[in-house]
Design a protein around this motif. Structure first.
Motif, PDB file in Angstrom:
ATOM      1  N   LEU B   9       0.833  -1.202   0.000  1.00  0.00           N
ATOM      2  CA  LEU B   9       0.000   0.000   0.000  1.00  0.00           C
ATOM      3  C   LEU B   9       0.868   1.253   0.000  1.00  0.00           C
ATOM      4  CD1 LEU B   9      -2.876  -1.020   2.430  1.00  0.00           C
ATOM      5  CD2 LEU B   9      -3.088  -0.441   0.011  1.00  0.00           C
ATOM      6  N   LEU B  10       1.945   1.219   0.803  1.00  0.00           N
ATOM      7  CA  LEU B  10       2.821   2.386   0.856  1.00  0.00           C
ATOM      8  C   LEU B  10       3.529   2.602  -0.480  1.00  0.00           C
ATOM      9  CD1 LEU B  10       4.362   2.195   4.433  1.00  0.00           C
ATOM     10  CD2 LEU B  10       2.769   3.882   3.504  1.00  0.00           C
ATOM     11  N   GLN B  11       3.886   1.488  -1.119  1.00  0.00           N
ATOM     12  CA  GLN B  11       4.551   1.617  -2.426  1.00  0.00           C
ATOM     13  C   GLN B  11       3.632   2.267  -3.454  1.00  0.00           C
ATOM     14  OE1 GLN B  11       5.718  -2.362  -3.260  1.00  0.00           O
ATOM     15  NE2 GLN B  11       7.704  -2.171  -2.246  1.00  0.00           N
ATOM     16  N   MET B  12       2.332   2.100  -3.241  1.00  0.00           N
ATOM     17  CA  MET B  12       1.388   2.662  -4.208  1.00  0.00           C
ATOM     18  C   MET B  12       1.428   4.185  -4.209  1.00  0.00           C
ATOM     19  SD  MET B  12      -2.085   0.508  -3.890  1.00  0.00           S
ATOM     20  CE  MET B  12      -2.152  -1.253  -4.053  1.00  0.00           C
ATOM     21  N   VAL B  13       1.763   4.775  -3.079  1.00  0.00           N
ATOM     22  CA  VAL B  13       1.669   6.229  -2.977  1.00  0.00           C
ATOM     23  C   VAL B  13       2.535   6.947  -4.018  1.00  0.00           C
ATOM     24  CG1 VAL B  13       2.007   8.209  -1.459  1.00  0.00           C
ATOM     25  CG2 VAL B  13       0.953   6.128  -0.579  1.00  0.00           C
ATOM     26  N   PRO B  14       3.849   6.646  -4.083  1.00  0.00           N
ATOM     27  CA  PRO B  14       4.643   7.334  -5.110  1.00  0.00           C
ATOM     28  C   PRO B  14       4.172   7.007  -6.537  1.00  0.00           C
ATOM     29  CG  PRO B  14       5.963   5.671  -3.964  1.00  0.00           C
ATOM     30  CD  PRO B  14       4.698   5.796  -3.200  1.00  0.00           C
ATOM     31  N   VAL B  15       3.775   5.758  -6.757  1.00  0.00           N
ATOM     32  CA  VAL B  15       3.275   5.392  -8.087  1.00  0.00           C
ATOM     33  C   VAL B  15       2.048   6.225  -8.430  1.00  0.00           C
ATOM     34  CG1 VAL B  15       2.321   3.527  -9.487  1.00  0.00           C
ATOM     35  CG2 VAL B  15       4.134   3.054  -7.836  1.00  0.00           C
ATOM     36  N   PHE B  16       1.159   6.340  -7.455  1.00  0.00           N
ATOM     37  CA  PHE B  16      -0.075   7.098  -7.630  1.00  0.00           C
ATOM     38  C   PHE B  16       0.229   8.557  -7.963  1.00  0.00           C
ATOM     39  CE2 PHE B  16      -3.452   9.677  -5.771  1.00  0.00           C
ATOM     40  CZ  PHE B  16      -4.555   9.133  -6.389  1.00  0.00           C
ATOM     41  N   ILE B  17       1.134   9.152  -7.183  1.00  0.00           N
ATOM     42  CA  ILE B  17       1.481  10.555  -7.435  1.00  0.00           C
ATOM     43  C   ILE B  17       2.078  10.707  -8.832  1.00  0.00           C
ATOM     44  CG2 ILE B  17       2.979  12.466  -6.707  1.00  0.00           C
ATOM     45  CD1 ILE B  17       2.641  11.489  -3.841  1.00  0.00           C
ATOM     46  N   GLY B  18       2.943   9.776  -9.176  1.00  0.00           N
ATOM     47  CA  GLY B  18       3.555   9.826 -10.505  1.00  0.00           C
ATOM     48  C   GLY B  18       2.502   9.783 -11.598  1.00  0.00           C
ATOM     49  N   ILE B  19       1.556   8.851 -11.462  1.00  0.00           N
ATOM     50  CA  ILE B  19       0.527   8.702 -12.493  1.00  0.00           C
ATOM     51  C   ILE B  19      -0.285   9.980 -12.629  1.00  0.00           C
ATOM     52  CG2 ILE B  19      -1.650   7.547 -13.019  1.00  0.00           C
ATOM     53  CD1 ILE B  19      -0.392   5.029 -11.709  1.00  0.00           C
ATOM     54  N   THR B  20      -0.735  10.531 -11.492  1.00  0.00           N
ATOM     55  CA  THR B  20      -1.577  11.720 -11.566  1.00  0.00           C
ATOM     56  C   THR B  20      -0.791  12.901 -12.132  1.00  0.00           C
ATOM     57  OG1 THR B  20      -0.995  12.254  -9.301  1.00  0.00           O
ATOM     58  CG2 THR B  20      -3.037  11.050  -9.640  1.00  0.00           C
ATOM     59  N   PRO B 283     -10.535  17.637 -15.514  1.00  0.00           N
ATOM     60  CA  PRO B 283     -10.901  16.958 -14.267  1.00  0.00           C
ATOM     61  C   PRO B 283     -11.425  15.543 -14.497  1.00  0.00           C
ATOM     62  CG  PRO B 283     -11.755  19.186 -14.284  1.00  0.00           C
ATOM     63  CD  PRO B 283     -11.220  18.935 -15.654  1.00  0.00           C
ATOM     64  N   VAL B 284     -12.217  15.365 -15.570  1.00  0.00           N
ATOM     65  CA  VAL B 284     -12.782  14.039 -15.813  1.00  0.00           C
ATOM     66  C   VAL B 284     -11.694  13.080 -16.297  1.00  0.00           C
ATOM     67  CG1 VAL B 284     -14.488  12.723 -17.092  1.00  0.00           C
ATOM     68  CG2 VAL B 284     -15.028  15.020 -16.325  1.00  0.00           C
ATOM     69  N   ILE B 285     -10.822  13.554 -17.181  1.00  0.00           N
ATOM     70  CA  ILE B 285      -9.749  12.684 -17.670  1.00  0.00           C
ATOM     71  C   ILE B 285      -8.871  12.260 -16.500  1.00  0.00           C
ATOM     72  CG2 ILE B 285      -7.834  12.482 -19.296  1.00  0.00           C
ATOM     73  CD1 ILE B 285      -9.034  14.821 -20.828  1.00  0.00           C
ATOM     74  N   LEU B 286      -8.547  13.229 -15.661  1.00  0.00           N
ATOM     75  CA  LEU B 286      -7.686  12.947 -14.509  1.00  0.00           C
ATOM     76  C   LEU B 286      -8.352  11.922 -13.586  1.00  0.00           C
ATOM     77  CD1 LEU B 286      -4.963  13.983 -13.421  1.00  0.00           C
ATOM     78  CD2 LEU B 286      -6.236  15.552 -11.980  1.00  0.00           C
ATOM     79  N   SER B 287      -9.636  12.150 -13.293  1.00  0.00           N
ATOM     80  CA  SER B 287     -10.335  11.225 -12.403  1.00  0.00           C
ATOM     81  C   SER B 287     -10.386   9.822 -12.998  1.00  0.00           C
ATOM     82  CB  SER B 287     -11.756  11.714 -12.133  1.00  0.00           C
ATOM     83  OG  SER B 287     -11.735  13.020 -11.644  1.00  0.00           O
ATOM     84  N   LEU B 288     -10.647   9.755 -14.307  1.00  0.00           N
ATOM     85  CA  LEU B 288     -10.716   8.445 -14.951  1.00  0.00           C
ATOM     86  C   LEU B 288      -9.371   7.732 -14.882  1.00  0.00           C
ATOM     87  CD1 LEU B 288     -12.879   9.135 -18.114  1.00  0.00           C
ATOM     88  CD2 LEU B 288     -13.337   7.423 -16.366  1.00  0.00           C
ATOM     89  N   ASN B 289      -8.305   8.489 -15.113  1.00  0.00           N
ATOM     90  CA  ASN B 289      -6.980   7.869 -15.061  1.00  0.00           C
ATOM     91  C   ASN B 289      -6.655   7.390 -13.651  1.00  0.00           C
ATOM     92  OD1 ASN B 289      -6.753   8.440 -17.712  1.00  0.00           O
ATOM     93  ND2 ASN B 289      -4.718   9.321 -17.589  1.00  0.00           N
ATOM     94  N   ILE B 290      -7.007   8.205 -12.661  1.00  0.00           N
ATOM     95  CA  ILE B 290      -6.765   7.792 -11.275  1.00  0.00           C
ATOM     96  C   ILE B 290      -7.572   6.528 -10.980  1.00  0.00           C
ATOM     97  CG2 ILE B 290      -7.139   8.425  -8.861  1.00  0.00           C
ATOM     98  CD1 ILE B 290      -6.599  11.322  -9.651  1.00  0.00           C
ATOM     99  N   PHE B 291      -8.813   6.536 -11.418  1.00  0.00           N
ATOM    100  CA  PHE B 291      -9.709   5.400 -11.212  1.00  0.00           C
ATOM    101  C   PHE B 291      -9.087   4.118 -11.781  1.00  0.00           C
ATOM    102  CE2 PHE B 291     -13.328   2.910 -12.931  1.00  0.00           C
ATOM    103  CZ  PHE B 291     -13.989   2.645 -11.751  1.00  0.00           C
ATOM    104  N   THR B 292      -8.667   4.193 -13.046  1.00  0.00           N
ATOM    105  CA  THR B 292      -8.076   3.008 -13.674  1.00  0.00           C
ATOM    106  C   THR B 292      -6.759   2.633 -12.998  1.00  0.00           C
ATOM    107  OG1 THR B 292      -8.947   3.954 -15.695  1.00  0.00           O
ATOM    108  CG2 THR B 292      -7.615   1.988 -15.930  1.00  0.00           C
ATOM    109  N   ALA B 293      -5.952   3.638 -12.674  1.00  0.00           N
ATOM    110  CA  ALA B 293      -4.653   3.359 -12.061  1.00  0.00           C
ATOM    111  C   ALA B 293      -4.829   2.655 -10.722  1.00  0.00           C
ATOM    112  CB  ALA B 293      -3.878   4.664 -11.869  1.00  0.00           C
TER     113      ALA B 293
END
Lengths: 540, 317
Positions: B9-20, B283-293
């Motif tokens: 879960l902690l590893q996801m944080v940097p990946v998540f930030i990178g993706i967004t 905003p929608v593209i970003l949310s969709l990408n976060i959702f899929t990621a």
């Protein structure tokens, strides 16, 4: 297991038979859903086609184009032609039962003049609107509530188009929206579950699937005869055919030209065809050395085989000479389209100094202002990534190559095309572009003024200005005699056709197919198909 | 195990930030102007575009915009430019059909694909194997839109036994599985055709691989019944790569099957994604990408956890 499968299969056979149209329901097909049902913030033509039956206006054009009372039962104009006083019907109510009053009218115009307003309905011609927008005044002085059922609207100067401009404004419910900050209106409940005054009430909006509407029993006019109206979203246009012939839907206005002949032969299906609301055009950067000479622009007009462009662009349509819809009196029907005549095109190019001296098939400049002698004619044609435009663009390329003009096509994403590419002010490389004009706006004044009055929004697309046209279009709203005003528009269109900042190519037909038991009134354009839904009935 | 999950879960944080951050940067720097799409060209003249850019926060420096958008995303207030409603609402309104079809497609693909793969693996290069290989590859080679349109032509227009568009009868007010059934057949079929080749090929080769292992030969030598060896010893090992595959496919399906959604009129996420990209609805593209990621990150984690259940030799740590 086998039995279950068999049962499921039989099920599948029987079920769809239950979906055919009922007498009290009409299912209308459209490829997309509206972006919003808040008229001020709804962008798409799609939204307008739904809004027309959900909201009302003070006055509105009927199917003949004549302006008649809608929420207003009558009106009069003052002797100085400045103040219009409307008497509201006393039986008009909102869909939630609240009566419609003059306060709603006042609210509608106040909102669109608010400094925080970002919708598309601001009207500078109303007295005091500019003052409120700039923050100098707290209210629009030109809109006055006289009593609950009387309201007056004053314009800054006598304006022959005042009534038809007012006929484009959808009245908003003050009792629902007055507590919402203006900046938040666009995202308010009104955008998805609107309270209107129109003949149909929105029951449910199912995202990307359908909008379910029902006839509003307390409507102030003629109550719609079909009780349920369903706006069904079917994104794949080729499926509209299937939906109609299987009875899953009752009318589609998006039939493809290649399907139109065969759907005419389907039993139980009737069709309609009329000049569409979309047209294709080329706009030239008239400041570019390649296109600054009107003879070159005319040569392009003669060189193009526009009939064949209709065939690849959608199949059915007519050549057009103006952005004004031919069903309107403002349309100049005397203008004759440039014929397909490559020889005349070649002669005009020679005259303008474009001669193919080295025989390589591409003309070079000779004494052309702004270009070194011997510069080959090689320009970029921008268009956007919609086959309606990008396919005919290839014919333009071929036709122009035939007369010695070199064209590279650049296909650009819609958003970039309109925000960055199209304007000669933003994009110094802009030479000419192929795109279209989408909406049928009545009256055509604002569209014409947008494109051809020097300095207005569309000026950047051509950098073309003509004193006479600017004068004609600026003065037109002050001409109260209809015939005289139409004559001004006719003259402006004739000058545009001669000078060609815009070369209008064609207007694709709207092809409509519907259940033959559906009784429609006489309709001449796409907008009226939707406007007339309350007048439809099931016969036969 | 708990420690492992926590670390993942902690590893996801940097990946998540990178993706967004990358998503945000790509859309912001792409040419085009979101506010232009908000109006038809003919009213652009009458609209105060700069005021609108201001209200939408588009005039601020990019880092400010990014931080604000992420803040709003987490508080659920990230509002679509085009529809001015929370982007997350737009996504959730379309989630059910997307989940439904993704789930149906994967389940059907496994139900059909696994037995076919196992039979093929037990008799490799037999007639059955060759026929199944050729047919799933043919299915893959045919473009989805074409299969879909042909199905509509045959079953809706000619035979008139299946509805051509939508996910339920237009008069239905709820999602009744019985009413929906005929609407689900064709879209699911098209999605399954797209999934079958990977399911069949992966499982088949993995099964063949396992069947040639020493321990399988030992199991046979011990005199165990064929069936026991195949199911208990071979299949359990062979299924691991398939789990990985499903873990990879499922979030992608949830990201939206644009072609199928468009042709069959399914109100899913794919159509929203395409429209948002066209109008630069950041905003929608970003949310969709976060959702899929997030879905991919989680489904990878779940896949790893599932490994330990399916194969006791694997220990997470």
């Amino acid at each position: 297991m086998k039995r279950i499968l068999l049962a499921l299969f039989i099920f599948a056979l029987i079920l769809p038979l239950g979906i055919s149209a009922q007498d009290d329901t009409v299912v209308v097909l459209w490829p997309t859903q509206p972006d919003s049902l808040f008229p001020d913030f709804a962008v798409t033509a799609t939204a307008g086609y739904v809004i027309t039956n959900v909201y009302s206006r003070l006055v509105a054009p009927d199917l003949t184009g004549a302006i008649v009372g809608d929420l207003a039962s009558g009106w009069e104009v003052s002797a100085d032609q400045l103040t219009w006083t409307f008497t509201l019907r006393d039986n008009a109510t909102w869909h939630d039962g609240t009566p419609v009053t003059a306060a709603d009218v006042k609210f509608t115009f106040e909102v669109s003049s608010d400094p925080a307003y970002t919708g598309g309905s601001f009207e500078a011609a109303i007295a005091g609107a500019v003052a409120k927008q700039s923050g100098e005044a707290d209210e629009v002085s030109g809109v006055q509530v006289i009593d609950d059922h009387t309201v007056s609207i004053t314009t800054t100067e006598p304006n022959a188009l005042a009534l038809s401009t007012i006929a484009q404004r959808w009245i908003l419910p003050a009792h629902v929206l007055s507590d919402v900050p203006v900046a938040d209106l666009a995202g308010s409940e009104q955008a998805t579950g609107p309270i209107g005054t129109g003949p149909y009430r929105v029951v449910e909006w199912r995202t990307d699937e359908a909008i379910i509407l029902e006839a509003f029993a307390d409507y102030h006019g003629h109550v719609a005869s079909i009780a349920n109206y369903i706006w069904k979203v079917v994104p794949e246009i080729s499926t509209h055919y299937t939906e109609l012939v299987t009875g899953a839907a009752d009318i589609s206005t998006s039939i493809r030209a290649e399907d139109f002949e065969s759907i005419k032969d389907e039993p139980g299906i009737a069709t309609l065809q009329f000049p569409g609301v979309n047209l294709t055009n080329i706009n030239f950067n008239t400041a570019s050395p390649y296109f600054s000479d009107v003879r070159v622009r005319q040569a392009v007009a003669y060189a193009l085989n526009r009939e064949s462009m209709i065939a690849v662009g959608g199949g059915a349509g007519t050549l057009t000479v103006s952005q004004v819809h031919p069903s309107m009196p403002e349309f100049n029907s005397d203008i004759v389209p440039y014929p397909y005549d490559p020889d005349t095109a070649a002669a005009l190019l020679e005259e303008a100094g474009w001669i193919d001296a080295d025989g390589d098939g591409v003309r070079e400049s000779h004494m052309v202002e702004g270009l070194d002698d011997g510069t080959p004619f090689s320009v970029e044609l921008g268009t956007w990534s919609n086959p309606l435009y990008s396919l005919p663009a290839q014919i333009i390329q071929q036709n122009l190559a035939d007369v010695g003009l070199g064209v590279e096509i650049s296909v650009i994403d819609f958003n970039v095309y309109f925000s960055e590419y199209l304007t000669a002010t933003n994009n110094p490389e802009f030479q000419f572009g192929m795109s279209g004009w989408f909406n049928l706006v009545l009256p055509p004044h604002s569209d014409l003024a947008f494109n051809f009055v020097e300095g207005s929004g569309g000026y950047a697309r051509t950098l073309w200005a003509n004193d006479r046209v600017t004068e004609l279009l600026t003065n037109a709203p002050t001409i109260f005699d209809d015939a005289e005003r139409y004559a001004a528009y006719h003259e402006a269109q004739a000058i545009v056709h001669e000078e060609l900042p815009y070369l209008y190519l064609s207007r694709l037909d709207n092809l409509i197919a519907y259940d033959e038991n559906l009784v429609l009134p006489d309709i001449g354009n796409l907008r009226d198909v939707f406007t007339s839904i309350p007048q439809w009935s099931w016969g036969g | 195990m708990q420690q492992y999950l926590l670390r993942r879960l902690l590893q996801m944080v940097p990946v998540f930030i990178g993706i967004t951050f990358i998503t945000f940067l790509m859309i912001s720097l792409a040419p085009g102007d979101p506010v232009v799409s908000l109006f038809p060209p003919e009213v652009l003249d009458r609209v105060d575009l700069d005021l609108l850019r201001d209200q939408l926060g588009l005039n601020d420096p990019l880092p400010t915009q990014y931080v604000r958008m992420m803040g709003r995303f987490f508080s659920g207030e990230l509002v679509s430019f085009a529809e001015r409603r929370p982007a997350i609402d737009l996504i959730f309104a379309r989630l059910f059909p997307t989940l439904l079809f993704s789930g149906l497609a994967i389940v059907c693909a496994l139900i059909i694909g696994l037995p076919v793969a196992i039979i093929s693996a037990l008799k490799p290069y037999s007639l059955f194997d060759n026929v199944s290989t050729v047919s799933v590859l043919t299915g893959l080679s045919l473009p989805q839109f074409w299969i879909a349109l042909i199905l509509v032509l045959i079953f809706s227009e000619r035979l008139r036994i299946l509805p051509s568009s939508g996910i339920r009868p237009i008069s239905a007010s709820s999602y009744d599985p019985i009413e929906m059934f005929p609407y689900l057949i064709m879209p699911t079929f098209v999605l399954v055709i797209g999934l079958l080749p990977s399911v069949v090929r992966y499982s088949r080769s993995s099964m063949i691989d396992v069947l040639s292992q020493d321990y399988v030969r030992t199991a046979f030598a011990k005199g165990l019944a064929n069936r026991t060896v195949w199911v208990r010893h071979a299949l359990r090992n062979a299924i691991l790569p398939v789990v990985t595959l499903v873990g990879a496919i499922f979030p992608l399906l949830l990201g939206g099957a644009v072609v199928v959604e468009t042709i069959f009129g399914i109100p899913g996420i794919g159509r929203l994604a395409v429209r948002s990209a066209q109008v630069r609805d950041l905003p929608v593209i970003l949310s969709l990408n976060i959702f899929t990621a997030v879905l991919i990150l989680f489904s990878n984690m779940i896949t790893d956890v599932l490994y330990t259940t399916l194969d006791p030799r694997i220990r997470l740590g």
